[in-house]
Enzyme design. Structure first.
Site, PDB file in Angstrom:
ATOM      1  CB  CYS A  13      -1.034  -0.071   1.336  1.00 55.54           C
ATOM      2  SG  CYS A  13      -0.156  -0.125   2.696  1.00 55.54           S
ATOM      3  CG  ASP A  32      -8.323   2.048   1.253  1.00 52.68           C
ATOM      4  OD1 ASP A  32      -7.319   1.372   0.977  1.00 52.68           O
ATOM      5  OD2 ASP A  32      -9.197   1.667   2.040  1.00 52.68           O
ATOM      6  CG  HIS A  59      -5.492  -1.114   1.607  1.00 54.86           C
ATOM      7  ND1 HIS A  59      -5.233  -0.024   1.999  1.00 54.86           N
ATOM      8  CD2 HIS A  59      -4.381  -1.892   2.123  1.00 54.86           C
ATOM      9  CE1 HIS A  59      -4.289   0.287   2.925  1.00 54.86           C
ATOM     10  NE2 HIS A  59      -3.708  -0.788   2.979  1.00 54.86           N
TER      11      HIS A  59
END
Length: 244
Positions: free
Chosen positions: A74, A201, A203
């Site tokens: 990440c 994000d 992810h």
């Protein structure tokens, strides 16, 4: 930990040119086929009582998990998102440099002496400090690290974020200890009933998403500051890009 469809996909690093039509994946797709540009565009403000809202200026790409980097990649993906902003919005002396691949990021950290040779090809995660080193080395963009001792004290950093987005306009990287999931910050809103961060994000893993899906599934969204880890420390990496 991860949301989204876990459909088998190509192993994608996306570490090539983003400003043209250069193929970026094994099946000859370009970034336009796989990466969402300005994924936050069109999101409404998080609350009608926001007194002040500051967001990035210019465009960037939404980089997310691409293959076997789930669980450790990440930070690398957030660096790629930040680097894509540099590619689109900075002077030619900076923007000709494509976002670094995962291996290029590792190689850079080894070459400058931050990591040992064994780091190459590893699955070690990286954070805001490493991000600052990579952006400085590859793009000649120094970074400022803002440390927040506890999530409950994040409100103290909101002025820094407002000032950054107003004067610099570039994405910010955020990471912590208990909350150790790297995330990009594209904006900040403050109001009488609370404060919010515009989080992108990295992810997500699965088939390519369009902008509507990225937003509806929450991969880019406004998060209440109070919803973040209150007992986790946080570091914010603010690239000191050219002033607007």
């Amino acid at each position: 930990m991860e949301r989204g469809a876990h459909k088998k996909t190509e192993c994608i690093d996306w570490g090539r040119h983003v400003c043209g039509q250069t193929p970026m994946t094994a099946d000859n797709e370009t970034w336009k086929d796989t990466l969402v540009k300005s994924a936050h565009d069109g999101l409404p403000q998080p609350s009608p009582d926001c007194d002040r809202c500051s967001v990035i200026s210019g465009e960037c790409l939404y980089y997310r998990y691409g293959c076997d980097d789930r669980g450790w990649g990440c930070g690398y993906r957030t660096i790629q998102t930040m680097a894509s902003w540099l590619s689109f919005n900075q002077p030619l002396s900076v923007s000709h440099r494509h976002p670094p691949s995962l291996s290029e990021t590792q190689q850079t950290l080894v070459e400058i002496g931050d990591k040992p040779d064994a780091f190459l090809g590893s699955r070690e995660w990286i954070g805001t400090f490493e991000a600052s080193l990579v952006l400085d080395q590859l793009y000649d963009v120094p970074c400022r690290i803002v440390h927040v001792r506890y999530g409950k004290e994040l409100d103290q950093a909101l002025k820094d974020l407002h000032d950054h987005f107003r004067t610099r306009g570039s994405p910010v990287m955020m990471g912590g200890d208990r909350d150790n999931s790297s995330k990009g910050i594209l904006g900040v809103c403050t109001g009488k009933r609370g404060s919010y961060l515009l989080v992108i994000d990295p992810h997500y893993f699965g088939c390519p998403l369009d902008k509507k899906s990225v937003q509806s599934q929450g991969w880019v969204s406004w998060k209440a500051v109070g919803s973040l880890g209150q007992c986790s420390f946080y570091n914010l990496c603010l690239p000191l890009t050219a002033k607007k």
